[in-house]
Design an enzyme around this catalytic site. Structure first.
Site, PDB file in Angstrom:
ATOM      1  CB  SER A 109     124.246  41.793  12.974  1.00  7.43           C
ATOM      2  OG  SER A 109     123.025  41.217  12.587  1.00  7.43           O
ATOM      3  CG  HIS A 208     119.114  43.723  11.294  1.00  6.91           C
ATOM      4  ND1 HIS A 208     118.561  42.706  10.544  1.00  6.91           N
ATOM      5  CD2 HIS A 208     120.470  43.588  11.169  1.00  6.91           C
ATOM      6  CE1 HIS A 208     119.531  41.983   9.999  1.00  6.91           C
ATOM      7  NE2 HIS A 208     120.688  42.499  10.366  1.00  6.91           N
TER       8      HIS A 208
END
Length: 269
Positions: A109, A208
């Site tokens: 990410s 997340h």
């Protein structure tokens, strides 16, 4: 449109649709020709630490890792709807069904606003003449910067550091190795310490973590594209989705905003 890692050509598209990749989409009956959201996944025999690790084409017979490396929504009006959480959960189920050899679900990410946050903090330190205690830079960081840029004064070294951060391409090409400990510690601080209303500043991290993932690993020089250097000085994060801890992590974050983190990230604080 791919928002996280834009594609430049049909060759890029072919790579992301290769045998070692998967793309999962969520549709609505009223928009049957266009997905509401989609996620790109790389199937790997290892946990990726760079964009090269996920974009390279590999001939893999038994992948053990599913790496989610890009998730993009196509309808701005649905920004508040938890489509990403639903899609990742469904994609995980489909991957498990198709490929039982996969036991690890992880992301690679970006940290989209790390560089802009760092510039703002450095500007504040310089204007307020703060270079210890309340500064984001530790004494060890200051010593590294003074040695690297050839200054005996903390302020001059920080001013020089800020000028280089404003031009990340030149900075990383000239001082990448020497700055690794400084930037990794600053990134860990940004991700774990800096908050707004008790929540992490980083929007990707919030997404997340509230879905139950663990902040697993920081990766240096993981995205050396122009966008990657401009946004996050090349740093990226792995978030790990461990089925055995997802519910506990979600509940704990909802209760007191605790960020589940691995020692591989925490060690930089």
């Amino acid at each position: 449109k791919e928002a996280v890692h834009p594609m430049k050509s049909l060759d890029d598209l072919r790579v992301r649709l290769g045998k070692d990749k998967r793309v999962y989409c969520a549709f609505h009956p009223l928009l049957s020709d266009e997905p509401l959201i989609f996620v790109h996944v790389a199937l790997r025999p290892f946990q990726p630490s760079s964009m090269g690790d996920v974009l390279n084409t590999l001939d893999i017979k038994l992948p053990t890792v599913a790496a989610f490396y890009s998730i993009s929504a196509t309808q701005p009006g649905l920004g508040g709807v938890a489509l990403g959480e639903v899609l990742i959960k469904k994609a995980t189920e489909l991957i498990k069904s198709e490929l039982p050899s996969i036991s690890t679900f992880i992301t690679l990410s970006p940290i989209p606003k790390f560089r802009s946050w760092l510039l703002e903090k450095l500007t504040h330190s310089i204007e307020q003449n703060i270079f210890s205690d309340s500064s984001i830079l530790s004494e060890k960081d200051l010593k590294i910067l003074m040695s690297l840029f050839g200054y005996d004064c903390s302020k001059e070294a920080v001013i020089c550091f800020k000028k280089h951060i404003a031009d990340p391409w030149a900075l990383m090409s000239s001082y990448s190795d020497a700055l690794e400990p400084v930037l990794m510690r600053l990134a860990a601080r940004y991700l774990l310490v800096e908050k707004h209303r008790k929540r992490p500043l980083d929007a990707v991290g919030r997404f997340h973590i509230q879905n139950g993932a663990e902040m697993y690993r920081l990766n240096y020089m993981a995205d050396t594209s122009r966008k990657g250097l401009h946004n996050s000085l090349g740093l990226m994060v792995n978030y790990r989705y461990n089925p055995s801890t997802l519910v506990t992590n979600r509940e704990q974050y909802a209760l007191d905003f605790t960020i589940p983190k691995n020692e591989q990230v925490e060690k930089y604080l």
